[in-house]
Write a protein that holds these residues in place. Structure first.
Motif, PDB file in Angstrom:
ATOM      1  N   PHE A  65       0.831  -1.203   0.000  1.00  0.00           N
ATOM      2  CA  PHE A  65       0.000   0.000   0.000  1.00  0.00           C
ATOM      3  C   PHE A  65       0.863   1.249   0.000  1.00  0.00           C
ATOM      4  CE2 PHE A  65      -3.159  -2.961   1.866  1.00  0.00           C
ATOM      5  CZ  PHE A  65      -4.080  -2.860   0.843  1.00  0.00           C
ATOM      6  N   ASP A  66       1.924   1.225   0.785  1.00  0.00           N
ATOM      7  CA  ASP A  66       2.827   2.374   0.832  1.00  0.00           C
ATOM      8  C   ASP A  66       3.450   2.616  -0.538  1.00  0.00           C
ATOM      9  OD1 ASP A  66       4.380   4.432   1.980  1.00  0.00           O
ATOM     10  OD2 ASP A  66       6.050   3.060   2.228  1.00  0.00           O
ATOM     11  N   MET A  68       2.295   1.606  -3.429  1.00  0.00           N
ATOM     12  CA  MET A  68       1.254   1.991  -4.382  1.00  0.00           C
ATOM     13  C   MET A  68       0.978   3.489  -4.289  1.00  0.00           C
ATOM     14  SD  MET A  68      -2.710   0.762  -4.632  1.00  0.00           S
ATOM     15  CE  MET A  68      -3.097   1.335  -3.001  1.00  0.00           C
ATOM     16  N   TRP A  69       0.856   4.021  -3.078  1.00  0.00           N
ATOM     17  CA  TRP A  69       0.554   5.444  -2.929  1.00  0.00           C
ATOM     18  C   TRP A  69       1.745   6.308  -3.316  1.00  0.00           C
ATOM     19  CZ3 TRP A  69      -4.122   6.119  -3.565  1.00  0.00           C
ATOM     20  CH2 TRP A  69      -5.076   5.286  -3.007  1.00  0.00           C
TER      21      TRP A  69
END
Length: 106
Positions: A65-66, A68-69
């Motif tokens: 997630f990190d 991806m953002w």
């Protein structure tokens, strides 16, 4: 005003240097990440991620997630830059518009 900015920058620099000098050395076995996070990644990565490669498991699954953002932010920054650099300034018409009106372009 410049004096105030110089003082603020000096305080920020001094604070940064004092904090960095108190950090544990890189790779120290007793530091917090090496006591808590690293053993968990090593012991459970194959089970949690299904990947025999620990690095792949950490980057893709644990930090997915990190990452991806971060990728989304970089994409939006690049897109914004392109849009700003290619837009037509206000009050200035494109050469095609001027040519359609029959004006001579020099």
């Amino acid at each position: 005003m410049r004096g105030l900015v110089a003082v603020i920058l000096a305080v920020i620099t001094a604070t940064f240097c004092s904090v960095v000098s108190n950090l544990p050395p890189i790779g120290e076995a007793g530091s917090a990440p090496n006591r808590h996070v690293t053993p968990t990644y090593i012991e459970r990565s194959a089970e949690d991620t299904g990947s025999p490669n620990i690095v792949t498991g950490v980057i893709i699954d644990y930090r997915g997630f990190d990452t991806m953002w971060e990728t989304a932010v970089m994409f939006l920054a690049g897109l914004t830059t392109v849009l700003i650099l290619t837009r037509n300034p206000v009050g200035r018409r494109l050469e095609e518009d001027v040519a359609e009106e029959g004006a001579v372009i020099k």
